[in-house]
Design an enzyme around this catalytic site. Structure first.
Site, PDB file in Angstrom:
ATOM      1  N   HIS A 189      -4.159   1.338   7.480  1.00 18.77           N
ATOM      2  CA  HIS A 189      -2.884   1.743   7.727  1.00 18.77           C
ATOM      3  C   HIS A 189      -2.957   3.019   6.448  1.00 18.77           C
ATOM      4  CE1 HIS A 189       1.615   1.443   8.061  1.00 18.77           C
ATOM      5  NE2 HIS A 189       1.480   2.128   6.686  1.00 18.77           N
ATOM      6  N   GLU A 190      -3.540   2.751   5.553  1.00 15.17           N
ATOM      7  CA  GLU A 190      -3.240   3.809   4.427  1.00 15.17           C
ATOM      8  C   GLU A 190      -4.065   5.021   4.742  1.00 15.17           C
ATOM      9  OE1 GLU A 190      -0.767   3.666   2.513  1.00 15.17           O
ATOM     10  OE2 GLU A 190      -0.375   1.429   2.924  1.00 15.17           O
ATOM     11  N   CYS A 233       6.008  -0.277   7.125  1.00 12.52           N
ATOM     12  CA  CYS A 233       5.375   0.639   6.238  1.00 12.52           C
ATOM     13  C   CYS A 233       6.676   1.315   5.561  1.00 12.52           C
ATOM     14  CB  CYS A 233       4.927   1.873   7.329  1.00 12.52           C
ATOM     15  SG  CYS A 233       4.676   3.463   6.390  1.00 12.52           S
ATOM     16  N   LEU A 234       6.386   1.656   4.188  1.00 10.21           N
ATOM     17  CA  LEU A 234       7.469   1.965   3.505  1.00 10.21           C
ATOM     18  C   LEU A 234       8.294   3.268   3.787  1.00 10.21           C
ATOM     19  CD1 LEU A 234       6.011   1.392  -0.299  1.00 10.21           C
ATOM     20  CD2 LEU A 234       7.930  -0.040   1.166  1.00 10.21           C
ATOM     21  N   GLY A 266       0.909  -1.202   0.008  1.00 10.45           N
ATOM     22  CA  GLY A 266       0.062   0.104  -0.051  1.00 10.45           C
ATOM     23  C   GLY A 266       1.051   1.115  -0.092  1.00 10.45           C
ATOM     24  N   GLN A 305       2.979   9.886   1.433  1.00  8.04           N
ATOM     25  CA  GLN A 305       4.252   9.342   1.190  1.00  8.04           C
ATOM     26  C   GLN A 305       4.849   9.559  -0.038  1.00  8.04           C
ATOM     27  OE1 GLN A 305       2.224   5.241   2.161  1.00  8.04           O
ATOM     28  NE2 GLN A 305       4.465   5.130   3.050  1.00  8.04           N
ATOM     29  N   HIS A 309      -2.327   7.514   7.161  1.00  6.73           N
ATOM     30  CA  HIS A 309      -1.653   8.239   6.515  1.00  6.73           C
ATOM     31  C   HIS A 309      -2.115   9.504   5.983  1.00  6.73           C
ATOM     32  CE1 HIS A 309       2.532   6.159   6.169  1.00  6.73           C
ATOM     33  NE2 HIS A 309       1.773   4.890   5.765  1.00  6.73           N
TER      34      HIS A 309
HETATM   35 CO    CO Z   1       2.690   3.227   5.520  1.00  7.52          CO
END
Ligand code: CO
Length: 155
Positions: A132-133, A90-91, A44, A49, A136
């Site tokens: 999660h997304e 998470c990236l 995701g 991000q 953000h």
């Molecule tokens: Co993330």
């Protein structure tokens, strides 16, 4: 490919604004986010991000758990139930994983790239990814909610 912002970058802590019009710029952003997510091996990615404060996310939890790419424009969770406590990463927080409690099932309402409003109900890991997304988009990272955080190489 767009550059992924890493924890410590202020933009990750800001609230994203709704998408008013799905124009060529938004469609390019969706395409770039998809490619950036796949190239980075993530499941995701949310627009902040990649440095864009718009309410957009892409998710692909794979064939087994999901059904390919899900693009979410102006998403909101309209129903949730149950509870699951699992590890997630998470990236934007590359070196850590955390144990986070999330709903087991959520229903998300969003627009697709054609501007059509749809609703989708997902469970388990897919529901975790959606929550999660969406976090953000409000400047929230999993480390804020984690009950326990570990370095990845300690696994
Ligand atoms: Co993330």
């Amino acid at each position: 490919m767009r550059n992924i912002r890493i924890i410590g970058d202020d933009i990750l802590r800001k609230k994203s604004r709704p998408v008013e019009e799905i124009n060529a710029r938004i469609l390019t952003l969706l395409d770039d986010m998809r490619e950036t997510m796949y190239e980075s091996g993530g499941v995701g990615l949310a627009a902040p991000q990649v440095g864009i404060l718009r309410r957009i996310a892409v998710i692909d939890v794979g064939e087994e758990l999901g059904d390919g790419l899900l693009e979410l424009i102006n998403p909101e969770i309209i129903a949730s139930s149950g509870e699951q406590t699992e590890a997630e990463g998470c990236l934007s927080v590359p070196e850590y994983i955390g144990t986070v409690t999330r709903p087991e099932t959520v229903t998300v309402r969003a627009q697709n790239r054609e501007g059509e409003v749809f609703e989708k109900t997902v469970s388990g890991f897919f529901a975790r990814a959606v929550c999660h997304e969406l976090d953000h988009l409000d400047g929230v990272l999993f480390v804020d909610k984690a009950e326990e955080i570990q370095k990845r190489d300690e696994e």
